[in-house]
Every structure is written in C-alpha cells, then in structure tokens.
Enzyme design. Sequence first.
Site: not given
Ligand code: PEP
Length: 251
Positions: A9-11, A96, A98, A168, A174, A214, A235-236
């Site tokens: 997920n590049w956001k 998600h 967010e 999640e 994040g 994470s 994500g990141g």
């Molecule tokens: C996400 O937002 O889907 C996610 C898993 O982010 P991160 O890996 O950065 O915690």
Amino acid sequence: MRKKIVAGNWKMNTTVAEGVALAKAIVKQKKEVSKDVQLVVAPPFTHLVPVAQVIEGSSVALSAQNCADQPKGAFTGEVSAAMLKDAGCAYTILGHSERREYYGETSEKLVKKMALAFENGLKVIFCVGEKLEERNAGHHFDVVSTQISEVLFGLTPEQMADVVIAYEPVWAIGTGVTATSEQAQEIHSFIRQTLAAHFGGKVAEETTILYGGSCKPSNAKELFACPDIDGGLIGGASLKADDFIAIAKAY
Ligand code: PEP
C-alpha cells in the site's frame, strides 16, 4: 491451499516517475519470490495506468487504495470501481483505518463500495483492526468482529472468494510497533472462527487473511510462520523494492 499475498500500500507517496521505477524494480526482483506468493501493488490513483503498463504480463497484480461508493456521475473528486477496472486493477483496498479515521468511512459506505467493486469484477482487500485504546480495554475482538459482521456478513459465500481480509491493528500502522506473532495469530484465528460461524468452515479455511502494521523484512518470517497468517499488507516497507521483495521472500 489458501492463496498467499504480499500487497504494498503505497498510500499518498511517490511521483509517477518514482512509482513506475518502483514497479519496474519489483517486477525485476519478482523471480526471487516463491511462485506461491501473489504480489500486489496499490499505488495512488494517478499512477494506476502507467504502473499497469509496467506490470503487464508479470503476475504482479494492481490494486487501488479505495473506490467511490457511487457508480458514476456528479461526485467530484471520486474514482469509481468501473474506472479502476478500466485502469487495470484486479483489486481495491477498502476500509483502511486511515480512510475510516480521516474520511468518515463507515460500514454503511463500505457495503456500497464492496458491492460496486464486485459488480465491476474487482477483488477486495478489506481492512479491519482496533485502536490502541480499544486493545487496552480488551475490546479488540468485539471491534474486529463488528467490522466484519457489518460489512461481510451480507455477502454470499461465492463473493467471499473475492475478499481478502487484512488485520491491521491501528496502533501498529506506521508506528514501528508490530503486533507480536502471538497477538497477530490469536486474532487471525479469531477472524477465521468468526467467518466459520457465519459462512461455514470452507469459506473460513479458504479466506486469505493478511497481517498489516509495521511489517518489515526483520519480522515478516516470524509473522508469516503463524498458521492463520497468509501474508501481509505492507505500508512503509513497500516503498523500497528491496524491502518489499525481502518481506515476500519470508515465504
Ligand atoms: C498500512 O497502512 O496498510 C500499513 C500496514 O502500514 P505500515 O506497514 O507502514 O505500518
């Protein structure tokens, strides 16, 4: 055997040029990953068409990060499920945290979005997860089962074949704090039991359930070794091809 998926997920990150370069690097390194693992990338809307061109014929699948809750028309700023399909998406992420937190994404809206995704031939990566205060209060099982029942229990078992669930925990997204493999396995197993109670054992056994929060190369192996964890929503760490591929190689 359940499908194993590692999805990035590049956001709201990368320019088009950066996203295309990232997709090219992922396609190049894909041969290092087991053929049993489906790689998915979810770039921002503006990158979907150029990224679709890069991944064409590679077995890497394209996902959007969201879709509209209306089919078409006067909904300024929205992107419909039909447009996502037309752009080359196989999946869309829905729900998600967010989106739930910052854009008022309710279960009611998610039911509409999911129906439109299916009507347009998209599979859905459906996110659930509790906030820190909900976990600390011991409410995480209730929160997750409510998120699931409100949106997924109206689906048919056939539609469930096109749903991937991503657990999640909001406190792990994040933040650099990951759920321990025990915490993640416990709730993944609970999600599978919740599905079994409503849809029966076959749907529960066949539904892919991803962990997100994470996840990185250093912890992916331990998380993915859990019997009810079928991959990750990243994500990141999905913004660097080397890290994304290293996570997928944990299988
Ligand atoms: C996400 O937002 O889907 C996610 C898993 O982010 P991160 O890996 O950065 O915690």
